[in-house]
Structures are given as structure tokens and as C-alpha cells.
Design an enzyme around this catalytic site. Structure first.
Site, PDB file in Angstrom:
ATOM      1  N   ASP A 285       0.828  -1.215   0.000  1.00  0.00           N
ATOM      2  CA  ASP A 285       0.000   0.000   0.000  1.00  0.00           C
ATOM      3  C   ASP A 285       0.867   1.271   0.000  1.00  0.00           C
ATOM      4  O   ASP A 285       2.106   1.209   0.011  1.00  0.00           O
ATOM      5  CB  ASP A 285      -0.919  -0.057   1.231  1.00  0.00           C
ATOM      6  CG  ASP A 285      -2.290   0.540   0.966  1.00  0.00           C
ATOM      7  OD1 ASP A 285      -2.428   1.335   0.033  1.00  0.00           O
ATOM      8  OD2 ASP A 285      -3.228   0.204   1.725  1.00  0.00           O
TER       9      ASP A 285
ATOM     10  N   ASP B  29     -10.282   3.485  -3.482  1.00  0.00           N
ATOM     11  CA  ASP B  29     -10.948   2.260  -3.024  1.00  0.00           C
ATOM     12  C   ASP B  29     -12.373   2.140  -3.543  1.00  0.00           C
ATOM     13  O   ASP B  29     -13.122   3.109  -3.612  1.00  0.00           O
ATOM     14  CB  ASP B  29     -11.004   2.236  -1.489  1.00  0.00           C
ATOM     15  CG  ASP B  29      -9.643   2.035  -0.861  1.00  0.00           C
ATOM     16  OD1 ASP B  29      -8.628   2.056  -1.583  1.00  0.00           O
ATOM     17  OD2 ASP B  29      -9.599   1.852   0.367  1.00  0.00           O
TER      18      ASP B  29
HETATM   19  C1  GLA Z   1      -6.025   1.321   1.449  1.00  0.00           C
HETATM   20  C2  GLA Z   1      -6.199   0.310   0.326  1.00  0.00           C
HETATM   21  C3  GLA Z   1      -7.326  -0.652   0.703  1.00  0.00           C
HETATM   22  C4  GLA Z   1      -6.989  -1.343   2.012  1.00  0.00           C
HETATM   23  C5  GLA Z   1      -6.738  -0.316   3.096  1.00  0.00           C
HETATM   24  C6  GLA Z   1      -6.209  -0.938   4.373  1.00  0.00           C
HETATM   25  O1  GLA Z   1      -7.148   2.147   1.551  1.00  0.00           O
HETATM   26  O2  GLA Z   1      -6.480   0.938  -0.883  1.00  0.00           O
HETATM   27  O3  GLA Z   1      -7.541  -1.605  -0.322  1.00  0.00           O
HETATM   28  O4  GLA Z   1      -5.836  -2.143   1.836  1.00  0.00           O
HETATM   29  O5  GLA Z   1      -5.797   0.675   2.684  1.00  0.00           O
HETATM   30  O6  GLA Z   1      -5.967  -0.005   5.366  1.00  0.00           O
END
Ligand code: GLA
Length: 420
Positions: free
Chosen positions: A162, A217
Site C-alpha cells: 500500500d 478504493d
Molecule cells: C487502502 C487500500 C485498501 C486497504 C486499506 C487498508 O485504503 O487501498 O484496499 O488495503 O488501505 O488499510
């Protein structure tokens, strides 16, 4: 293709795949070279904890998901990875090695990986290029080689990496460091880049990661955005639209990732079916995000539809494209291996919509894959991939009604080709 000089015995596996990939490249429509770990030659398929469980993840849930996948038809339908997302981490020890949260993962990660492997499945984990993950747990910055080694020792097969808390880090540099660390650790590990498309990874990540997130997301909503002030979440259509310019960057070993599936997480069955179909038309990674232990028959039927999955997993690895748009109906085509095509008519609107498609007057060509359907002189049989029934052929005009937020998805197979 980058070929490294320090081949060691444990890298012979990778060396074999490099040779294979080089041979494949000679016959591939893709101009770019892929990451040389030999993995994800079709889009990865599995499950990830985030969309459903967020930070409430523990070893019991992971075991239950592995049990479910191994027995409910998903493994048989080619799902492989059981991936833990954020919040598994505890503290680093005095030497800097990361350990799992002892309350949530009392048996440790090696035991959990062994359990997942004992089910014939693969095991994935999550970290972050910054000092802290998005959930505030320790990230890998400054510990990349140590973490990669730890994951390899545990038996990790997949790493999602990430981009929270990265301050002034350069994305290409940070992801290259972890790619090199994984390579040095000597275990084949799918490398999933998750920097939300902020630095256009499709332009630089083909030989760094096996997949890269293209957007912010997802949220389980067909057509909406959720505004959290400092960031947004997007619905299915918002993410789908962002993929349209990106198809030329994806291919075997290096995929665009429009985020994990929300099938079974509160949208209607029609919307779940449309979401799954479109991700398959995009050759997207199929990483489920629902509770595999408690899901409806309708949800499972969507996730294990092998004929739809075959469109996603087609070895040509070419993403679909929008051929035409009429009111709320979008008609997508995806070239498949062996001369087949997938066609998906998507109703983006809230009302049912009729479509009429007179095949022989439609000119479906794809400059990227250099394919031409030649409907004027070729007849294809039609297979409805959701009703799982044969549906005539392209000599007849197709007339169909598509419910709101749903699809008609067909596979076309050549039956008569008349040379001009
Ligand atoms: C980010 C990623 C998500 C998830 C969260 C976890 O937002 O894009 O897919 O992994 O972090 O904290």
C-alpha cells in the site's frame, strides 16, 4: 525484459519462466516486458479480508475462509489466494523483524500459511511502502529486505503493498525496492502494487509489479461516490469508467487492478452480476471481498460461474473495450484466444433497456490486439454465459431486454467463415 546476472540455485525456477516469457513475448501483442517472476500469467484469483472485515481480522477468520474456499466450489473454479489485508501486524522486535498481532494471530503466520497451504491454496499478506500502513500499523519503509525475507520464511505467496504515509517517497523507486527485496528473498511472490493510480503505475510498473491498482478504493455501490473529505470511495461504474483508457497497459503478468470485488457485500444480485461480468471483461484480478462462510446461493453462483471466469482468465490476456453506447446501454467486446470473442451489454441505468444488434452490419475490430470479428462474412454461435444456454448465432439480429444495472453476456465462437 530485465535479466539479472546473479542467478542462484533458488532462482532457477524464475530463470525457467524468464525463458518462457521471452518465448511468449515473441508472439504476444504486448510491446512491454512483464515482471520476470513468472507469476500471474492470468489475472490472480482469490479472496482478501479488507472489503468485509477491515481491521477486524484474525486467524480464525482466515482459517474459515480457507476452509470455505477449499470446499464450496471456489477452489474448483480456480480461486487460489487467501490474502490478509491491513491490521495483522503487531510490533517489530529489537532486531527490526515484524511479528503478527499476538491477540489476533496467536499461532503465528507460519502456522497460518501452512494451514492455508494444506488446503491446496496460497497465502497472501499486506504491507505498506511508508512507515505506517493505512490502518496505522508498522509499514515496511526501511525494513523492505527484512520484511520480504520474513514473508518468504513464513511461506507468503502474494504481497499487496500500500501507499499510506509515504510522504515524499518516489513511487517507482519505493515499489522497485520492494520488488528487488522480494526477488532477493528467493520465493515466488505475486507483487500487488496499491498506490491508487496516483502516480500512473501503468506507465512504469509492468516490470515491477504483477498488478497495480488504478483508482481509489471501491465501495459496494453500483453508481455513487462516497466523499470522506480527504479521500473518496468509488462505486462500480465510477471505477469501470476509469479503466477505459488503460487497456493497452495490461497483459499476462502485469494487470490493471480496478480493486477487489464487492460481490455479496450488499448490492442487488443484478448489480453483483454486472460488477463481476465487467471485471471479467476487464481481465481484472478476481479477489473476492465478501464473507465466504456466510454467503447466499446467488452470491456463490456468481463467483463460481466458470464460463464467465473463463472470459477473465483467457490466456490472450487482452482487456475488453466499449464498442458502442446507446442511451444507458454500453456494448463491450473482448477478444479471446482461439478466435472467440466475449460480448457484454451493460445497462448502466435504473430502467430496463432493450437492445437490438444486427451483427452483420457491425464492424467490431481491435487495433490493439489486431483482431477483426468480420461479422459481415463470419457466423459465430452465441452462448449466454449467465443462463448457460446456447442462444442462436450471429446470422440473426440479436434483440434482448436487459434489466436495470444488469448485463447480457455472450461468448461468440466461429462456426462458419466465408472468405471474400
Ligand atoms: C487502502 C487500500 C485498501 C486497504 C486499506 C487498508 O485504503 O487501498 O484496499 O488495503 O488501505 O488499510
Amino acid at each position: 525484459m530485465k535479466i539479472h546476472s546473479q542467478f542462484q540455485p533458488h532462482n532457477l525456477f524464475a530463470a525457467g519462466f524468464v525463458t518462457l516469457l521471452c518465448v511468449c513475448c515473441l508472439f504476444s501483442p504486448f510491446p512491454v516486458s512483464a515482471l520476470d517472476n513468472g507469476l500471474a500469467l492470468t489475472p490472480p484469483m482469490g479472496w482478501n479480508s479488507w472489503n468485509k472485515f477491515q481491521c477486524d481480522v484474525n486467524e480464525k477468520i482466515i482459517r474459515e475462509m480457507a476452509d470455505a474456499m477449499a470446499t464450496n466450489g471456489m477452489k474448483d473454479a480456480s480461486y487460489q489466494y487467501i490474502n490478509i489485508d491491513d491490521c495483522w501486524q503487531g510490533q517489530r522486535d529489537a532486531e527490526g523483524f515484524i511479528h503478527p498481532d499476538p491477540q489476533k494471530f496467536p499461532s503465528g503466520m507460519k502456522a497460518l500459511a501452512d494451514y492455508v497451504h494444506s488446503k491446496g491454496l496460497k497465502f497472501g499478506i499486506y504491507s505498506d511502502a511508508g512507515g505506517k500502513t493505512c490502518g496505522g500499523r508498522p509499514g515496511s519503509r526501511g525494513h523492505e529486505y527484512q520484511d520480504a525475507l520474513t514473508y518468504a520464511r513464513w511461506g507468503v505467496d502474494y504481497l499487496k503493498y500500500d501507499w499510506c504515509g509515504c510522504e515524499d517517497l518516489n513511487a517507482k523507486g519505493a515499489y522497485t525496492t520492494m520488488r528487488n527485496a522480494l526477488r532477493a528473498a528467493g520465493r515466488p511472490i505475486v507483487f500487488s502494487i496499491c498506490e491508487w493510480g496516483q502516480n500512473q503505475p501503468w506507465l512504469w510498473a509492468a516490470d515491477i509489479g504483477n498488478l497495480w491498482r488504478t483508482t481509489t478504493d471501491i465501495t459496494p455501490c453500483f453508481d455513487c461516490t462516497l466523499d470522506h473529505k480527504t479521500w473518496q470511495q468509488w462505486g462500480v461504474l465510477q471505477i469501470l469508467d476509469a479503466q477505459k483508457p488503460l487497456r493497452k497497459y495490461a497483459g499476462p503478468g502485469h494487470w490493471n487492478d480496478p480493486d477487489m470485488l464487492e460481490v455479496g457485500n450488499s448490492m442487488s444480485v443484478n448489480e453483483d452480476r454486472a460488477h463481476f461480468s465487467m471485471w471479467c471483461m476487464l481481465a481484472a484480478p478476481l479477489i473476492c471481498g465478501n464473507d465466504l462462510k456466510h454467503m447466499s446461493k446467488e452470491t456463490l453462483d456468481i463467483l463460481v460461474n466458470k464460463e464467465v471466469i473463463a472470459v477473465d482468465q483467457d490466456k490472450l490476456g487482452v482487456e475488453g473495450f466499449v464498442y458502442s453506447t446507446n442511451a444507458n446501454a454500453e456494448i463491450w467486446f473482448k477478444p479471446l484466444s482461439g478466435g472467440d470473442w466475449a460480448m457484454c451489454a451493460l445497462n448502466r441505468g435504473m430502467q430496463p433497456q432493450n437492445i437490438s444488434f444486427d451483427w452483420k452490419h457491425e464492424n467490431v475490430t481491435d487495433d490493439f490486439s489486431k483482431r477483426d470479428a468480420q461479422f459481415d462474412r463470419t457466423i459465430y454461435s452465441l452462448r449466454n454465459l449467465w443462463t448457460k444456454q446456447d442462444a442462436g448465432d450471429t446470422s440473426q439480429v440479436l434483440n434482448a431486454g436487459i434489466p436495470a444495472h444488469d448485463v447480457l453476456m455472450l461468448r461468440l465462437t466461429k462456426i462458419i467463415a466465408n472468405e471474400p
